[in-house]
Design a protein around this motif. Structure first.
Motif, PDB file in Angstrom:
ATOM      1  N   ALA A  96       1.033  -1.061   0.041  1.00 58.46           N
ATOM      2  CA  ALA A  96      -0.099  -0.149  -0.115  1.00 58.46           C
ATOM      3  C   ALA A  96       0.667   1.241  -0.183  1.00 58.46           C
ATOM      4  CB  ALA A  96      -1.116  -0.198   1.263  1.00 58.46           C
ATOM      5  N   SER A  97       1.988   1.200   0.611  1.00 61.60           N
ATOM      6  CA  SER A  97       2.797   2.255   0.772  1.00 61.60           C
ATOM      7  C   SER A  97       3.425   2.706  -0.686  1.00 61.60           C
ATOM      8  CB  SER A  97       4.169   2.195   1.700  1.00 61.60           C
ATOM      9  OG  SER A  97       4.621   1.243   1.432  1.00 61.60           O
ATOM     10  N   ALA A  98       3.327   2.129  -1.615  1.00 55.38           N
ATOM     11  CA  ALA A  98       3.898   2.003  -3.271  1.00 55.38           C
ATOM     12  C   ALA A  98       2.785   2.828  -3.916  1.00 55.38           C
ATOM     13  CB  ALA A  98       4.337   0.684  -3.532  1.00 55.38           C
ATOM     14  N   VAL A  99       1.679   3.061  -3.403  1.00 51.99           N
ATOM     15  CA  VAL A  99       0.475   3.696  -4.017  1.00 51.99           C
ATOM     16  C   VAL A  99       0.171   5.216  -3.517  1.00 51.99           C
ATOM     17  CG1 VAL A  99      -1.568   3.433  -4.697  1.00 51.99           C
ATOM     18  CG2 VAL A  99      -0.238   1.233  -4.726  1.00 51.99           C
ATOM     19  N   THR A 100      -0.002   6.015  -4.487  1.00 52.21           N
ATOM     20  CA  THR A 100      -0.407   7.201  -4.155  1.00 52.21           C
ATOM     21  C   THR A 100      -1.566   7.660  -5.093  1.00 52.21           C
ATOM     22  OG1 THR A 100       1.941   7.928  -3.703  1.00 52.21           O
ATOM     23  CG2 THR A 100       0.369   9.651  -3.987  1.00 52.21           C
ATOM     24  N   PRO A 101      -2.648   8.066  -4.460  1.00 53.46           N
ATOM     25  CA  PRO A 101      -3.838   8.691  -5.398  1.00 53.46           C
ATOM     26  C   PRO A 101      -3.502   9.358  -6.329  1.00 53.46           C
ATOM     27  CG  PRO A 101      -4.290   8.390  -2.847  1.00 53.46           C
ATOM     28  CD  PRO A 101      -2.947   8.342  -2.959  1.00 53.46           C
ATOM     29  N   ALA A 102      -4.309   9.589  -7.468  1.00 55.71           N
ATOM     30  CA  ALA A 102      -3.646  10.365  -8.524  1.00 55.71           C
ATOM     31  C   ALA A 102      -4.406  11.720  -8.085  1.00 55.71           C
ATOM     32  CB  ALA A 102      -4.256   9.907  -9.929  1.00 55.71           C
ATOM     33  N   SER A 103      -3.436  12.768  -8.694  1.00 61.11           N
ATOM     34  CA  SER A 103      -4.031  14.119  -8.586  1.00 61.11           C
ATOM     35  C   SER A 103      -5.204  14.301  -9.456  1.00 61.11           C
ATOM     36  CB  SER A 103      -2.921  15.037  -8.594  1.00 61.11           C
ATOM     37  OG  SER A 103      -2.459  15.079 -10.152  1.00 61.11           O
ATOM     38  N   PRO A 104      -6.196  14.958  -8.905  1.00 60.14           N
ATOM     39  CA  PRO A 104      -7.603  15.433  -9.751  1.00 60.14           C
ATOM     40  C   PRO A 104      -7.295  15.896 -11.168  1.00 60.14           C
ATOM     41  CG  PRO A 104      -7.584  16.473  -7.638  1.00 60.14           C
ATOM     42  CD  PRO A 104      -6.318  16.094  -7.723  1.00 60.14           C
ATOM     43  N   GLY A 105      -6.023  16.458 -11.293  1.00 58.09           N
ATOM     44  CA  GLY A 105      -6.004  16.814 -12.731  1.00 58.09           C
ATOM     45  C   GLY A 105      -5.016  16.105 -13.609  1.00 58.09           C
ATOM     46  N   GLY A 106      -4.663  14.751 -13.198  1.00 54.32           N
ATOM     47  CA  GLY A 106      -4.158  13.814 -13.937  1.00 54.32           C
ATOM     48  C   GLY A 106      -2.634  13.628 -13.204  1.00 54.32           C
ATOM     49  N   ARG A 107      -1.750  14.116 -14.085  1.00 60.15           N
ATOM     50  CA  ARG A 107      -0.304  13.866 -13.962  1.00 60.15           C
ATOM     51  C   ARG A 107       0.084  14.491 -12.831  1.00 60.15           C
ATOM     52  NH1 ARG A 107       2.733  11.702 -18.259  1.00 60.15           N
ATOM     53  NH2 ARG A 107       4.517  12.289 -17.354  1.00 60.15           N
TER      54      ARG A 107
END
Length: 107
Positions: A96-107
């Motif tokens: 789970a620590s290897a995953v970051t939610p994507a920012s709303p604007g994409g990249r």
């Protein structure tokens, strides 16, 4: 000679895609967490009917790569992700620590 700012994001995305395709082809198989690490028989698993976009670190052989992925399932410690390399859909369990939610604007 200057850079073309209008198409910079598209060119960057294209280069990232080519690099990922090369890593996937040459560095070794996609690594996923083992059954012993996941402990799915002991840990509750959440299945999301609408997978969430995220950035995730994966490994092909010993080579790490940051990919645009979707989180499909998770436990307290791990996430099941899916992502594309060219036309191929890949799936793996990562910490789970290897995953970051994507920012709303994409990249």
């Amino acid at each position: 000679m200057g850079t073309n700012k209008r198409y910079a994001a598209a060119v960057d995305h294209q280069m990232d895609t080519r690099i990922l395709e090369r890593i996937a082809a040459e560095a070794g198989p996609l690594q996923s967490l083992s059954s012993a690490e996941l402990r799915l028989d002991m840990e509750p698993v959440t299945i999301d009917p609408r997978p969430k976009p995220a950035k995730a670190w994966v490994r092909f052989g010993a080579t790490p790569a940051l990919v645009d992925a979707e989180v499909c399932r998770w436990t307290a410690d791990a996430c099941a992700i899916r992502f594309r390399v060219g036309e191929t859909e890949m799936k793996a369990w990562v910490w789970a620590s290897a995953v970051t939610p994507a920012s709303p604007g994409g990249r």
